[in-house]
Write a protein that holds these residues in place. Structure first.
Motif, short mmCIF file in Angstrom:
data_model
loop_
_atom_site.label_atom_id
_atom_site.label_comp_id
_atom_site.label_asym_id
_atom_site.label_seq_id
_atom_site.Cartn_x
_atom_site.Cartn_y
_atom_site.Cartn_z
N PRO A 238 -16.39 -36.88 -33.89
CA PRO A 238 -15.45 -37.80 -33.42
C PRO A 238 -14.65 -37.33 -32.66
CG PRO A 238 -15.52 -36.64 -35.40
CD PRO A 238 -16.45 -36.37 -34.89
N TYR A 239 -15.17 -36.81 -32.40
CA TYR A 239 -13.61 -35.77 -31.37
C TYR A 239 -13.91 -36.11 -29.57
CZ TYR A 239 -11.85 -33.53 -35.06
OH TYR A 239 -11.28 -33.12 -36.17
N ASP A 240 -12.82 -36.29 -29.21
CA ASP A 240 -12.99 -36.51 -27.52
C ASP A 240 -12.50 -35.94 -26.38
OD1 ASP A 240 -12.24 -39.68 -28.33
OD2 ASP A 240 -10.19 -39.07 -27.77
N VAL A 241 -12.17 -34.93 -26.98
CA VAL A 241 -12.37 -33.28 -26.10
C VAL A 241 -11.95 -32.39 -27.38
CG1 VAL A 241 -10.81 -32.06 -24.57
CG2 VAL A 241 -10.77 -34.90 -24.58
N LEU A 242 -12.49 -31.27 -26.35
CA LEU A 242 -13.04 -29.53 -27.80
C LEU A 242 -12.41 -28.73 -26.90
CD1 LEU A 242 -17.34 -29.91 -27.97
CD2 LEU A 242 -14.93 -31.83 -29.75
N ILE A 243 -11.72 -28.16 -27.66
CA ILE A 243 -11.40 -27.13 -27.29
C ILE A 243 -12.05 -26.04 -27.20
CG2 ILE A 243 -8.90 -25.41 -26.84
CD1 ILE A 243 -7.65 -27.89 -26.35
N ASP A 244 -12.60 -25.31 -26.64
CA ASP A 244 -13.35 -23.61 -26.79
C ASP A 244 -12.62 -22.82 -27.31
OD1 ASP A 244 -14.83 -21.96 -27.65
OD2 ASP A 244 -15.81 -22.24 -25.66
N GLY A 245 -11.84 -22.36 -28.68
CA GLY A 245 -11.27 -21.26 -28.47
C GLY A 245 -11.98 -20.41 -29.50
N SER A 246 -13.04 -20.40 -29.24
CA SER A 246 -13.84 -19.29 -29.94
C SER A 246 -13.91 -17.97 -29.62
CB SER A 246 -15.68 -20.27 -30.58
OG SER A 246 -16.00 -19.95 -28.79
N ASP A 247 -14.21 -16.64 -30.46
CA ASP A 247 -13.82 -15.14 -29.58
C ASP A 247 -15.78 -15.12 -29.64
OD1 ASP A 247 -14.64 -15.36 -31.99
OD2 ASP A 247 -13.35 -14.06 -32.44
N ASN A 248 -16.72 -15.86 -30.22
CA ASN A 248 -18.15 -15.10 -29.95
C ASN A 248 -19.30 -16.10 -29.92
OD1 ASN A 248 -19.59 -16.14 -32.46
ND2 ASN A 248 -16.89 -16.36 -33.28
N PHE A 249 -20.06 -15.82 -29.20
CA PHE A 249 -21.28 -15.91 -28.54
C PHE A 249 -21.78 -16.63 -29.00
CE2 PHE A 249 -22.55 -11.81 -26.42
CZ PHE A 249 -21.65 -12.27 -24.90
N SER A 250 -22.24 -17.18 -30.84
CA SER A 250 -23.20 -17.77 -30.99
C SER A 250 -22.55 -19.48 -30.90
CB SER A 250 -22.59 -17.01 -32.89
OG SER A 250 -23.32 -16.11 -32.58
N LYS A 264 -19.88 -34.45 -24.70
CA LYS A 264 -18.42 -34.37 -24.83
C LYS A 264 -17.98 -33.41 -23.30
CE LYS A 264 -18.24 -36.15 -29.36
NZ LYS A 264 -17.24 -37.06 -28.78
N THR A 265 -15.84 -33.12 -23.15
CA THR A 265 -15.97 -32.10 -22.51
C THR A 265 -15.16 -31.34 -23.69
OG1 THR A 265 -15.23 -34.13 -20.81
CG2 THR A 265 -13.60 -32.20 -21.15
N ILE A 266 -15.52 -30.08 -22.59
CA ILE A 266 -15.28 -29.21 -23.38
C ILE A 266 -14.46 -28.16 -22.41
CG2 ILE A 266 -15.64 -26.70 -23.96
CD1 ILE A 266 -18.42 -27.70 -25.45
N VAL A 267 -12.89 -27.65 -23.27
CA VAL A 267 -12.42 -27.33 -22.44
C VAL A 267 -12.19 -25.64 -22.99
CG1 VAL A 267 -9.59 -26.91 -21.16
CG2 VAL A 267 -10.40 -28.87 -21.58
N TYR A 268 -12.83 -25.11 -21.98
CA TYR A 268 -13.50 -23.33 -22.40
C TYR A 268 -12.49 -22.80 -21.91
CZ TYR A 268 -15.89 -19.27 -20.33
OH TYR A 268 -15.72 -18.25 -20.40
N GLY A 269 -12.47 -21.18 -22.59
CA GLY A 269 -10.99 -20.68 -22.95
C GLY A 269 -12.10 -19.21 -22.68
N SER A 270 -11.97 -17.98 -22.59
CA SER A 270 -12.12 -16.84 -22.96
C SER A 270 -10.77 -15.34 -22.67
CB SER A 270 -13.08 -16.00 -22.70
OG SER A 270 -13.26 -15.84 -21.69
N ILE A 271 -10.70 -14.67 -23.41
CA ILE A 271 -9.70 -13.41 -22.74
C ILE A 271 -10.35 -12.65 -23.18
CG2 ILE A 271 -8.01 -14.95 -22.97
CD1 ILE A 271 -7.58 -13.92 -26.38
N PHE A 272 -9.75 -11.26 -22.06
CA PHE A 272 -10.79 -9.91 -23.03
C PHE A 272 -9.22 -9.25 -22.33
CE2 PHE A 272 -13.68 -6.60 -22.22
CZ PHE A 272 -13.64 -5.78 -23.26
N ARG A 273 -8.47 -8.24 -23.31
CA ARG A 273 -7.98 -7.52 -22.72
C ARG A 273 -7.05 -7.38 -21.79
NH1 ARG A 273 -12.12 -2.08 -22.29
NH2 ARG A 273 -12.70 -1.73 -24.44
N PHE A 274 -6.92 -7.79 -20.71
CA PHE A 274 -5.42 -8.24 -19.76
C PHE A 274 -6.08 -9.44 -18.45
CE2 PHE A 274 -4.75 -4.05 -20.41
CZ PHE A 274 -3.21 -3.64 -20.98
N GLU A 275 -7.69 -10.15 -19.52
CA GLU A 275 -8.08 -10.74 -18.32
C GLU A 275 -8.29 -12.02 -19.56
OE1 GLU A 275 -11.29 -9.11 -15.50
OE2 GLU A 275 -9.69 -6.75 -16.13
N GLY A 276 -8.69 -13.04 -18.53
CA GLY A 276 -9.15 -14.46 -19.15
C GLY A 276 -9.83 -15.33 -17.98
N GLN A 277 -9.86 -16.57 -19.08
CA GLN A 277 -11.45 -17.20 -18.17
C GLN A 277 -10.77 -18.54 -18.53
OE1 GLN A 277 -14.93 -16.46 -17.99
NE2 GLN A 277 -14.87 -14.48 -16.11
#
Ligand SMILES: [Zn+2]
Length: 393
Positions: A238-250, A264-277
């Protein structure tokens, strides 16, 4: 001096009045219906195709809108009085084929004739979103688009919390929240949708309460089950856009593959210690997550969820980059992060940008995909470590 009643009788004797049914028949034969009511009346509903000129502006604007004075005009207001006076005024201006609809819009509606009710913001929404309405690239149309939009937050953790807060504040009308976890005290250092009082409660429940309290316009849809191959396709549909805020590979691979399969479009994000993408993956118009990282990092090389640390404010920065990108995608404005991977280093306080491209050999979005339905990776709580982006021109 005559009374208003006498004046009106006089006016009506000098103009032609037609019934609502007759007005419609005339319109079908080419007459122009002119609505002389006020803007607030028009906004509540009007005759489809009618020309809208409030009574106070009629003489000022009619010659510009209808230069041909022999054109047939049927004027109407709410009850037939203002339009009778207006018809006389147009006759005085030289319009030769003018009538007034007796009983006005009220009579038209009673007769079951077609009406158009334009969608507009309520007075409260106009106030709530006034700072959006002042921005020409958004305006009322853009705000209505945001209210119609459906965004799924994959995870109500470090990234999903700030993204969700701001998307709700911005008036994104439907926010799905997918998270199977309960709030832990250690989450509160960064997961700003949750509070002390929600420790031990499902994250979706706590997220729903906070988002609804912030903005009652927002419909929150809770998804409490773990995302797996068997439910991911239905869940994201049902969704137009997905925000990937998951922390694990699976979850990252699973959601990526399902999103590519559904376009569908994913807006991807990832974080670790002091760095993000962060990046935006638009299927086939740019790379997907697998194009960047074809295979998961082996568990022995990835930090486990318990070992992973993160600066509390870091997900705020990355989550808000994701929220910004989601809003741009919904509004269709600006340059998205599609084809670009943005990296952020909080210690250096620096951003870098890498060009990334779709990989024609990608297993899911490539020219000969081998993944045709989502599959579960063996689930283990290993978080995505900081991975070097494959060098690209
Ligand atoms: Zn791909």
């Amino acid at each position: 001096m005559s009374t208003f009643k006498e004046l009106l009788r006089q006016v009506k004797s000098e103009i032609r009045e037609v019934s609502a049914e007759e007005a419609r028949a005339r319109a079908e034969r080419g007459a122009t219906i002119v609505d002389v009511r006020e803007a607030d009346e028009w906004e509540k509903g009007h005759i489809p195709g009618a020309l809208f000129i409030p009574r106070g502006f009629l003489e000022l604007r009619i010659e510009e809108k209808v230069p041909d004075k022999s054109r047939e005009l049927v004027l109407h207001c709410a009850g037939g009085t203002r339009s009778a006076l207006a018809a006389r005024a147009l006759q005085d201006l030289g319009y030769t084929n003018v009538s007034s609809m007796a009983g006005g819009y009220g009579r038209w509606k009673e007769a079951g004739l077609p009406v158009a009710v334009p969608r507009t913001l309520t007075a409260e929404q106009k106030e709530r979103y006034s700072r959006h309405l002042k921005v020409p690239e958004i305006g009322e149309e853009g705000q209505l688009r945001l209210l119609d939009a459906k965004v799924l937050l994959v995870g109500a953790g470090g990234l999903g919390c700030p993204a969700g807060l701001y998307l709700a504040a911005a008036g994104v009308g439907t926010l799905g929240v997918a998270d199977f976890d309960v709030v832990d005290l250690s989450n509160l250092q960064r997961q700003v949708l949750h509070t002390n009082a929600s420790v031990g409660r499902p994250k979706t429940e706590s997220a729903e309460a906070t988002l609804k309290a912030l903005n009652p316009d927002v419909r929150v849809v809770r998804h409490d089950d773990r995302l797996e191959a068997h439910n991911v396709m239905d869940l994201i549909a049902p969704y137009d856009v997905l925000i990937d805020g998951s922390d694990n590979f699976s979850t990252k691979y699973l959601v990526n593959d399902a999103a590519v399969l559904q376009g569908k479009t994913i807006v991807y994000g990832s974080i670790f210690r002091f760095e993000g993408q962060a990046s935006v993956f638009v299927p086939r118009q740019g790379p997907c997550y697998r194009c960047l990282f074809p295979e998961p990092t082996p568990p022995e090389l990835a930090p486990s969820c318990d070992e992973a640390g993160v600066l509390g404010v870091l997900p705020g920065v990355v989550g808000l980059i994701q929220a910004t990108e989601a809003i741009k995608v919904i509004l269709g404005i600006g340059q998205s992060l599609r084809g670009r991977l943005l990296t952020y280093d909080a210690l250096e306080m620096s951003f870098r940008e890498y060009r990334v491209q779709r990989d024609p050999r990608c297993a899911v979005c490539g020219d000969q995909p081998t993944i045709v339905k989502p599959a579960d990776l063996e689930w283990s709580c290993h978080i995505e470590p900081r991975r070097e982006v494959p060098a690209q021109a």
